[in-house]
Write a protein that holds these residues in place. Sequence first.
Motif, PDB file in Angstrom:
ATOM      1  N   ASP A  26       0.852  -1.183   0.000  1.00  8.22           N
ATOM      2  CA  ASP A  26       0.000   0.000   0.000  1.00  8.22           C
ATOM      3  C   ASP A  26       0.889   1.236   0.000  1.00  8.22           C
ATOM      4  OD1 ASP A  26      -2.303   1.541  -0.010  1.00  8.22           O
ATOM      5  OD2 ASP A  26      -3.161   0.613   1.768  1.00  8.22           O
ATOM      6  N   VAL A  27       0.266   2.381  -0.165  1.00  5.86           N
ATOM      7  CA  VAL A  27       0.969   3.654  -0.147  1.00  5.86           C
ATOM      8  C   VAL A  27       0.182   4.621   0.720  1.00  5.86           C
ATOM      9  CG1 VAL A  27      -0.139   4.477  -2.280  1.00  5.86           C
ATOM     10  CG2 VAL A  27       2.051   5.448  -1.590  1.00  5.86           C
ATOM     11  N   GLU A  28       0.900   5.385   1.538  1.00  2.45           N
ATOM     12  CA  GLU A  28       0.279   6.400   2.391  1.00  2.45           C
ATOM     13  C   GLU A  28       0.821   7.761   2.007  1.00  2.45           C
ATOM     14  OE1 GLU A  28       1.520   5.306   6.319  1.00  2.45           O
ATOM     15  OE2 GLU A  28       0.110   3.637   6.452  1.00  2.45           O
ATOM     16  N   LEU A  29      -0.054   8.742   1.910  1.00  2.00           N
ATOM     17  CA  LEU A  29       0.375  10.117   1.664  1.00  2.00           C
ATOM     18  C   LEU A  29       0.893  10.706   2.966  1.00  2.00           C
ATOM     19  CD1 LEU A  29       0.592  12.619  -0.160  1.00  2.00           C
ATOM     20  CD2 LEU A  29      -1.771  13.166   0.467  1.00  2.00           C
ATOM     21  N   VAL A  30       2.141  11.131   2.961  1.00  2.00           N
ATOM     22  CA  VAL A  30       2.745  11.772   4.134  1.00  2.00           C
ATOM     23  C   VAL A  30       2.540  13.281   4.055  1.00  2.00           C
ATOM     24  CG1 VAL A  30       4.915  12.183   5.381  1.00  2.00           C
ATOM     25  CG2 VAL A  30       4.413   9.913   4.424  1.00  2.00           C
ATOM     26  N   GLY A  31       2.708  13.850   2.864  1.00  2.00           N
ATOM     27  CA  GLY A  31       2.519  15.277   2.702  1.00  2.00           C
ATOM     28  C   GLY A  31       2.915  15.743   1.313  1.00  2.00           C
ATOM     29  N   VAL A  32       2.651  17.006   1.067  1.00  2.00           N
ATOM     30  CA  VAL A  32       3.036  17.641  -0.185  1.00  2.00           C
ATOM     31  C   VAL A  32       3.837  18.882   0.181  1.00  2.00           C
ATOM     32  CG1 VAL A  32       2.229  18.717  -2.314  1.00  2.00           C
ATOM     33  CG2 VAL A  32       0.947  16.804  -1.333  1.00  2.00           C
ATOM     34  N   GLU A  33       5.068  18.952  -0.314  1.00  2.00           N
ATOM     35  CA  GLU A  33       5.958  20.085  -0.040  1.00  2.00           C
ATOM     36  C   GLU A  33       6.313  20.727  -1.374  1.00  2.00           C
ATOM     37  OE1 GLU A  33       9.271  18.608   2.200  1.00  2.00           O
ATOM     38  OE2 GLU A  33       7.976  17.778   3.766  1.00  2.00           O
ATOM     39  N   GLY A  34       5.677  21.845  -1.661  1.00  2.00           N
ATOM     40  CA  GLY A  34       5.897  22.506  -2.945  1.00  2.00           C
ATOM     41  C   GLY A  34       5.379  21.622  -4.057  1.00  2.00           C
ATOM     42  N   ASP A  35       6.271  21.213  -4.961  1.00  2.00           N
ATOM     43  CA  ASP A  35       5.861  20.352  -6.069  1.00  2.00           C
ATOM     44  C   ASP A  35       6.324  18.911  -5.872  1.00  2.00           C
ATOM     45  OD1 ASP A  35       8.562  20.686  -6.464  1.00  2.00           O
ATOM     46  OD2 ASP A  35       8.401  21.441  -8.510  1.00  2.00           O
ATOM     47  N   VAL A  36       6.618  18.548  -4.613  1.00  2.00           N
ATOM     48  CA  VAL A  36       7.089  17.204  -4.279  1.00  2.00           C
ATOM     49  C   VAL A  36       6.090  16.525  -3.344  1.00  2.00           C
ATOM     50  CG1 VAL A  36       8.936  15.834  -3.224  1.00  2.00           C
ATOM     51  CG2 VAL A  36       9.499  17.893  -4.532  1.00  2.00           C
ATOM     52  N   VAL A  37       5.685  15.320  -3.718  1.00  2.00           N
ATOM     53  CA  VAL A  37       4.799  14.513  -2.880  1.00  2.00           C
ATOM     54  C   VAL A  37       5.653  13.558  -2.072  1.00  2.00           C
ATOM     55  CG1 VAL A  37       2.981  12.754  -2.900  1.00  2.00           C
ATOM     56  CG2 VAL A  37       2.875  14.668  -4.504  1.00  2.00           C
ATOM     57  N   LYS A  38       5.374  13.468  -0.777  1.00  2.00           N
ATOM     58  CA  LYS A  38       6.065  12.532   0.112  1.00  2.00           C
ATOM     59  C   LYS A  38       5.098  11.403   0.441  1.00  2.00           C
ATOM     60  CE  LYS A  38       9.585  15.380   0.820  1.00  2.00           C
ATOM     61  NZ  LYS A  38      10.983  15.099   0.699  1.00  2.00           N
ATOM     62  N   VAL A  39       5.519  10.165   0.183  1.00  2.00           N
ATOM     63  CA  VAL A  39       4.683   9.003   0.464  1.00  2.00           C
ATOM     64  C   VAL A  39       5.477   7.992   1.291  1.00  2.00           C
ATOM     65  CG1 VAL A  39       3.295   9.254  -1.632  1.00  2.00           C
ATOM     66  CG2 VAL A  39       5.304   7.766  -1.659  1.00  2.00           C
ATOM     67  N   ARG A  40       4.742   7.087   1.908  1.00  2.00           N
ATOM     68  CA  ARG A  40       5.348   5.975   2.628  1.00  2.00           C
ATOM     69  C   ARG A  40       4.807   4.682   2.024  1.00  2.00           C
ATOM     70  NH1 ARG A  40       4.022   7.425   7.390  1.00  2.00           N
ATOM     71  NH2 ARG A  40       5.992   8.434   7.793  1.00  2.00           N
ATOM     72  N   LEU A  41       5.702   3.813   1.579  1.00  2.00           N
ATOM     73  CA  LEU A  41       5.309   2.506   1.077  1.00  2.00           C
ATOM     74  C   LEU A  41       5.209   1.568   2.270  1.00  2.00           C
ATOM     75  CD1 LEU A  41       7.618   2.308  -2.055  1.00  2.00           C
ATOM     76  CD2 LEU A  41       5.187   2.844  -1.995  1.00  2.00           C
ATOM     77  N   VAL A  42       4.119   0.825   2.349  1.00  2.00           N
ATOM     78  CA  VAL A  42       3.893  -0.065   3.490  1.00  2.00           C
ATOM     79  C   VAL A  42       3.548  -1.467   3.003  1.00  2.00           C
ATOM     80  CG1 VAL A  42       3.204   1.805   5.050  1.00  2.00           C
ATOM     81  CG2 VAL A  42       1.466   0.670   3.683  1.00  2.00           C
ATOM     82  N   GLY A  43       3.477  -2.396   3.940  1.00  2.00           N
ATOM     83  CA  GLY A  43       3.186  -3.782   3.588  1.00  2.00           C
ATOM     84  C   GLY A  43       4.342  -4.372   2.806  1.00  2.00           C
TER      85      GLY A  43
END
Length: 76
Positions: A26-43
């Motif tokens: 799965d993927v979780e949205l951690v945040g958006v900083e400017g034009d960069v998306v931060k995600v966390r890959l899980v499982g």
Amino acid sequence: MDELVIKRVQAALDDIRPQLQGDGGDVELVGVEGDVVKVRLVGHCAGCPMAQMTLKNGIEAHVRACVPEIQRVDSV
């Protein structure tokens, strides 16, 4: 970042989530900083040797297609 952009990013992630979940990840949205998306890959995605390819060729490509103002997706 604009709330609308965050909602559009979340919707793009929701689009591809079933494919990730089908492989036990799965993927979780951690945040958006400017034009960069931060995600966390899980499982299973978290330890998968193909995770970087999934992130760039799958997740990032889809997010950028849906939300053109996003330039990059990074895993944190």
